[in-house]
Design a protein around this motif. Structure first.
Motif, PDB file in Angstrom:
ATOM      1  N   LEU A 179    -120.062 -63.351 -21.844  1.00 39.07           N
ATOM      2  CA  LEU A 179    -120.803 -62.318 -22.575  1.00 39.07           C
ATOM      3  C   LEU A 179    -120.530 -60.939 -22.002  1.00 39.07           C
ATOM      4  N   PHE A 180    -120.428 -60.847 -20.692  1.00 38.56           N
ATOM      5  CA  PHE A 180    -120.115 -59.565 -20.057  1.00 38.56           C
ATOM      6  C   PHE A 180    -118.771 -59.048 -20.556  1.00 38.56           C
ATOM      7  N   ALA A 181    -117.744 -59.908 -20.545  1.00 35.19           N
ATOM      8  CA  ALA A 181    -116.411 -59.493 -20.995  1.00 35.19           C
ATOM      9  C   ALA A 181    -116.446 -59.051 -22.457  1.00 35.19           C
ATOM     10  N   SER A 182    -117.211 -59.745 -23.284  1.00 36.02           N
ATOM     11  CA  SER A 182    -117.303 -59.414 -24.709  1.00 36.02           C
ATOM     12  C   SER A 182    -117.966 -58.058 -24.922  1.00 36.02           C
ATOM     13  N   PHE A 183    -119.104 -57.836 -24.253  1.00 37.51           N
ATOM     14  CA  PHE A 183    -119.812 -56.566 -24.391  1.00 37.51           C
ATOM     15  C   PHE A 183    -119.004 -55.410 -23.808  1.00 37.51           C
ATOM     16  N   GLU A 184    -118.336 -55.659 -22.693  1.00 37.78           N
ATOM     17  CA  GLU A 184    -117.560 -54.602 -22.061  1.00 37.78           C
ATOM     18  C   GLU A 184    -116.391 -54.186 -22.946  1.00 37.78           C
ATOM     19  N   GLU A 185    -115.752 -55.151 -23.595  1.00 36.13           N
ATOM     20  CA  GLU A 185    -114.632 -54.833 -24.475  1.00 36.13           C
ATOM     21  C   GLU A 185    -115.082 -54.016 -25.686  1.00 36.13           C
ATOM     22  N   ARG A 186    -116.241 -54.345 -26.239  1.00 34.54           N
ATOM     23  CA  ARG A 186    -116.714 -53.663 -27.457  1.00 34.54           C
ATOM     24  C   ARG A 186    -117.459 -52.372 -27.147  1.00 34.54           C
ATOM     25  N   PHE A 187    -118.226 -52.353 -26.082  1.00 35.06           N
ATOM     26  CA  PHE A 187    -119.083 -51.202 -25.816  1.00 35.06           C
ATOM     27  C   PHE A 187    -118.639 -50.482 -24.540  1.00 35.06           C
ATOM     28  N   SER A 188    -119.247 -50.816 -23.419  1.00 34.83           N
ATOM     29  CA  SER A 188    -118.908 -50.185 -22.136  1.00 34.83           C
ATOM     30  C   SER A 188    -119.373 -51.082 -21.003  1.00 34.83           C
ATOM     31  N   GLY A 189    -118.964 -50.742 -19.783  1.00 40.94           N
ATOM     32  CA  GLY A 189    -119.362 -51.526 -18.632  1.00 40.94           C
ATOM     33  C   GLY A 189    -120.864 -51.518 -18.402  1.00 40.94           C
ATOM     34  N   ILE A 190    -121.489 -50.342 -18.527  1.00 41.16           N
ATOM     35  CA  ILE A 190    -122.938 -50.246 -18.308  1.00 41.16           C
ATOM     36  C   ILE A 190    -123.702 -51.012 -19.380  1.00 41.16           C
ATOM     37  N   THR A 191    -123.233 -50.928 -20.624  1.00 40.96           N
ATOM     38  CA  THR A 191    -123.867 -51.696 -21.699  1.00 40.96           C
ATOM     39  C   THR A 191    -123.745 -53.186 -21.438  1.00 40.96           C
ATOM     40  N   ALA A 192    -122.585 -53.609 -20.956  1.00 39.08           N
ATOM     41  CA  ALA A 192    -122.384 -55.015 -20.622  1.00 39.08           C
ATOM     42  C   ALA A 192    -123.336 -55.440 -19.511  1.00 39.08           C
ATOM     43  N   LEU A 193    -123.512 -54.583 -18.506  1.00 34.83           N
ATOM     44  CA  LEU A 193    -124.416 -54.872 -17.394  1.00 34.83           C
ATOM     45  C   LEU A 193    -125.839 -55.101 -17.902  1.00 34.83           C
ATOM     46  N   VAL A 194    -126.342 -54.146 -18.670  1.00 29.02           N
ATOM     47  CA  VAL A 194    -127.729 -54.222 -19.134  1.00 29.02           C
ATOM     48  C   VAL A 194    -127.895 -55.285 -20.213  1.00 29.02           C
ATOM     49  N   GLY A 195    -126.972 -55.295 -21.179  1.00 26.29           N
ATOM     50  CA  GLY A 195    -127.099 -56.202 -22.313  1.00 26.29           C
ATOM     51  C   GLY A 195    -127.069 -57.661 -21.910  1.00 26.29           C
ATOM     52  N   ASN A 196    -126.096 -58.047 -21.087  1.00 23.82           N
ATOM     53  CA  ASN A 196    -126.015 -59.457 -20.723  1.00 23.82           C
ATOM     54  C   ASN A 196    -127.178 -59.858 -19.821  1.00 23.82           C
ATOM     55  N   SER A 197    -127.673 -58.896 -19.013  1.00 23.91           N
ATOM     56  CA  SER A 197    -128.806 -59.200 -18.125  1.00 23.91           C
ATOM     57  C   SER A 197    -130.081 -59.455 -18.919  1.00 23.91           C
ATOM     58  N   VAL A 198    -130.335 -58.628 -19.927  1.00 24.16           N
ATOM     59  CA  VAL A 198    -131.542 -58.795 -20.743  1.00 24.16           C
ATOM     60  C   VAL A 198    -131.486 -60.102 -21.522  1.00 24.16           C
ATOM     61  N   ILE A 199    -130.332 -60.399 -22.119  1.00 25.06           N
ATOM     62  CA  ILE A 199    -130.198 -61.636 -22.880  1.00 25.06           C
ATOM     63  C   ILE A 199    -130.325 -62.845 -21.958  1.00 25.06           C
ATOM     64  N   HIS A 200    -129.696 -62.770 -20.791  1.00 23.74           N
ATOM     65  CA  HIS A 200    -129.807 -63.857 -19.803  1.00 23.74           C
ATOM     66  C   HIS A 200    -131.265 -64.075 -19.416  1.00 23.74           C
ATOM     67  N   TRP A 201    -131.982 -62.995 -19.225  1.00 19.17           N
ATOM     68  CA  TRP A 201    -133.404 -63.091 -18.880  1.00 19.17           C
ATOM     69  C   TRP A 201    -134.198 -63.767 -19.996  1.00 19.17           C
ATOM     70  N   LEU A 202    -133.951 -63.352 -21.233  1.00 15.65           N
ATOM     71  CA  LEU A 202    -134.737 -63.864 -22.357  1.00 15.65           C
ATOM     72  C   LEU A 202    -134.522 -65.352 -22.606  1.00 15.65           C
ATOM     73  N   ILE A 203    -133.347 -65.879 -22.254  1.00 12.92           N
ATOM     74  CA  ILE A 203    -133.120 -67.300 -22.508  1.00 12.92           C
ATOM     75  C   ILE A 203    -133.872 -68.175 -21.503  1.00 12.92           C
ATOM     76  N   HIS A 204    -134.550 -67.563 -20.545  1.00 15.20           N
ATOM     77  CA  HIS A 204    -135.377 -68.327 -19.610  1.00 15.20           C
ATOM     78  C   HIS A 204    -136.776 -68.604 -20.175  1.00 15.20           C
ATOM     79  N   PHE A 205    -136.950 -68.374 -21.490  1.00 16.44           N
ATOM     80  CA  PHE A 205    -138.273 -68.582 -22.078  1.00 16.44           C
ATOM     81  C   PHE A 205    -138.785 -69.999 -21.839  1.00 16.44           C
ATOM     82  N   GLY A 206    -137.858 -70.953 -21.738  1.00 13.79           N
ATOM     83  CA  GLY A 206    -138.256 -72.351 -21.587  1.00 13.79           C
ATOM     84  C   GLY A 206    -138.975 -72.636 -20.285  1.00 13.79           C
ATOM     85  N   VAL A 207    -138.693 -71.839 -19.258  1.00 14.23           N
ATOM     86  CA  VAL A 207    -139.348 -72.049 -17.963  1.00 14.23           C
ATOM     87  C   VAL A 207    -140.348 -70.938 -17.666  1.00 14.23           C
ATOM     88  N   GLY A 208    -140.528 -70.038 -18.614  1.00 12.44           N
ATOM     89  CA  GLY A 208    -141.461 -68.934 -18.418  1.00 12.44           C
ATOM     90  C   GLY A 208    -140.755 -67.696 -17.909  1.00 12.44           C
TER      91      GLY A 208
END
Length: 225
Positions: free
Chosen positions: A118-147
């Motif tokens: 996901l980082f490589a995908s976001f970085e290619e389309r947007f920017s490095g900083i967007t990839a940093l923030v975007g993949n981190s937020v999405i990674h965080w949200l998929i932890h809904f199953g454990v709270g």
């Protein structure tokens, strides 16, 4: 299909495959299904994403300072004080099993999906900083199953900062699994000045960002010159 779109869709599909295990219980056979899914995930990311191993952070330039000493200093050695604060007693053998478990169910799959693909995908389309923030937020949200809690988001941002600057994810796979094993198996209680140790990974992330920005400034100066 553009490569970054394929990478994003593949990340979503593979994440859905992993999350489906929350709703499936095959008893003893479940572990074999989990292993098969992990193997499929690795093959899919490395072979079918369209990104090279270097672009995924699984190869390329290797530096002892960047890829061993830096993560050791900021992500692994700060865990040593756990031995000196109140924590659950666990034998080395049991802790090793915890580490192996989280290496296979968290460190390897999550870093491959988010810090690699996901980082490589976001970085290619947007920017490095967007990839940093975007993949981190999405990674965080998929932890809904454990709270969800903020420590998950902070950890994702720390790991992504390292990925942005130093490009490789192998140290992150180890650090991720080790963090999970330590905080879930040992349940340390940091009190008083010991709690400052937790700031070490954030210092590493901050230093990573400074190094990244300095490198970007130098590239801009060279292109203008």
């Amino acid at each position: 299909m553009e490569r970054w779109v394929r990478g994003t869709v593949l990340t979503a599909a593979l994440t859905g495959m992993i999350l489906s295990n929350l709703f499936i219980d095959l008893g003893y056979a479940q572990r074999w299904l989990d292993l098969a899914e992990l193997i499929f995930l690795v093959v899919a990311v490395v072979r079918f994403s369209g990104y090279s191993r270097e672009e995924l952070g699984l190869g390329g330039e290797f530096s002892l300072l960047k890829h061993v000493l830096f993560p050791l200093a900021f992500f692994i050695l700060p865990l040593v004080p756990v031995l000196f604060v109140p924590h659950r007693s666990v034998s080395p053998k049991i802790f090793a099993l915890y580490f192996l478990n989280y290496l296979l169910i968290a460190g390897l799959p999550e870093e491959l999906l988010f810090r690699a693909l996901l980082f490589a995908s976001f970085e290619e389309r947007f920017s490095g900083i967007t990839a940093l923030v975007g993949n981190s937020v999405i990674h965080w949200l998929i932890h809904f199953g454990v709270g969800l809690n903020m420590s998950q988001l902070m950890a994702a941002l720390v790991l992504s900062s390292y990925r942005l600057t130093f490009r490789r994810i192998e140290p992150l796979i180890i650090a991720h699994a080790l963090w999970d094993a330590v905080f879930i198996a040992l349940k340390p209680s940091f009190v008083g000045s010991w709690s400052l140790v937790i700031m070490a990974p954030f210092a590493g992330a901050f230093l990573s960002i400074l190094i990244y920005l300095a490198g970007r400034s130098q590239q801009i100066e060279l292109s203008v010159g």
